[in-house]
Design a protein around this motif. Structure first.
Motif, PDB file in Angstrom:
ATOM      1  N   LEU A  33       0.827  -1.209   0.000  1.00  0.00           N
ATOM      2  CA  LEU A  33       0.000   0.000   0.000  1.00  0.00           C
ATOM      3  C   LEU A  33       0.860   1.257   0.000  1.00  0.00           C
ATOM      4  N   SER A  44      -3.517   3.149   5.790  1.00  0.00           N
ATOM      5  CA  SER A  44      -2.880   1.975   5.192  1.00  0.00           C
ATOM      6  C   SER A  44      -2.847   0.795   6.167  1.00  0.00           C
ATOM      7  N   ILE A  47      -6.358  -0.744   6.237  1.00  0.00           N
ATOM      8  CA  ILE A  47      -6.607  -1.499   5.003  1.00  0.00           C
ATOM      9  C   ILE A  47      -5.863  -2.835   5.037  1.00  0.00           C
TER      10      ILE A  47
END
Length: 226
Positions: A33, A44, A47
Motif C-alpha cells: 500500500l 494503510s 486497510i
C-alpha cells in the motif's frame, strides 16, 4: 476448502500457517500500500488489517456461515453465556495483573500495555476505535479460536492452548526478561474464557462480540484515565 477443514492434520497445518502469517501478511500488505502511494499510516494499516481479516474469513467461511446463523438465531443465549464467562475471565485477569504489577514487577506495567497506551495517545481516535474495538477482536478470534477449535478432541485442551497462544501473542512486545512471560497468565485467562464461551455456544461469534465489548470498555477507561 471444506474438505481441508474436516481433516485434522490439514487443520493443524493451517493453524500453524495462520499463526506464522499474522505478523507477516499485514506487514506485506502495508508495504504494498505504501508503494501504491497510500502514505497515511493509519489508513494503510487499517486497510492491511482488513485484507488479512478477509483472508481469514475466506479460509473458514463454510464454518463461519453456519456459526453466524446459529448465533443470529440465539443471540440472547450467546450473550448471556458470553457475559458470564467474560466476567470470570476479567476477574482472573484483574487479580493476576494486580499481583504481577505490585508484587513481582513493583509497580511497572506490562510492556504490551505501555505500547497500547502510547498507541492510543499517538493515533487518531477513529483509528484506535476501529482497530482495537472491532478489527482486532474479529482477527484474533479467527486466529486463536476458529483456527484451533477442531484441532483438539477435548474442550479443555482447546481452551488451554487457545488461551496460551493468545496470551503469548500479547507478551511478544517485550521478552527481554523471562519474568515477562508471567503476563501470559492475565492475557491467557481472557483467551481461555473466550474459548470456553465458544464451546458453550458452538459459535465463534460469541467471543467476537464479548472481545469487542471488552476492548471498547478498556478503551473507554483508558480515555478517562489518560
Amino acid at each position: 476448502m471444506s474438505k481441508i477443514l474436516e481433516n485434522k492434520i490439514y487443520r493443524i497445518i493451517l493453524f500453524v500457517l495462520v499463526i506464522a502469517s499474522m505478523y507477516i501478511l499485514p506487514a506485506v500488505f502495508l508495504a504494498i500500500l505504501n508503494v501504491a502511494g497510500i502514505k497515511n499510516e493509519a489508513v494503510s494499516t487499517i486497510i492491511s488489517l482488513l485484507l488479512y481479516t478477509c483472508i481469514l474469513v475466506l479460509i473458514y467461511f463454510p464454518e463461519l456461515k453456519k456459526e453466524f446463523n446459529l448465533f443470529k438465531s440465539n443471540v440472547g443465549n450467546s450473550f448471556d453465556n458470553g457475559f458470564k464467562y467474560w466476567l470470570i475471565g476479567l476477574l482472573i485477569m484483574l487479580i493476576s495483573n494486580v499481583i504481577l504489577n505490585y508484587f513481582v514487577f513493583k509497580g511497572n506495567i506490562a510492556a504490551n500495555e505501555e505500547l497500547n497506551r502510547q498507541a492510543i495517545l499517538n493515533n487518531p481516535l477513529w483509528y484506535t476505535v476501529l482497530s482495537v474495538g472491532f478489527l482486532a477482536p474479529i482477527m484474533e478470534e479467527l486466529i486463536f479460536r476458529k483456527a484451533l477449535d477442531k484441532v483438539f478432541n477435548h474442550a479443555i485442551f482447546y481452551c488451554f492452548f487457545s488461551g496460551f497462544f493468545f496470551g503469548f501473542a500479547h507478551v511478544l512486545a517485550d521478552l527481554s526478561s523471562a519474568l515477562n512471560l508471567l503476563y501470559i497468565i492475565p492475557y491467557g485467562s481472557l483467551g481461555f474464557v473466550f474459548a470456553l464461551m465458544d464451546k458453550k455456544t458452538n459459535t465463534v461469534f460469541t467471543s467476537m462480540l464479548m472481545h469487542s465489548i471488552h476492548n471498547l470498555l478498556t478503551l473507554g477507561l483508558l480515555f478517562i484515565v489518560l
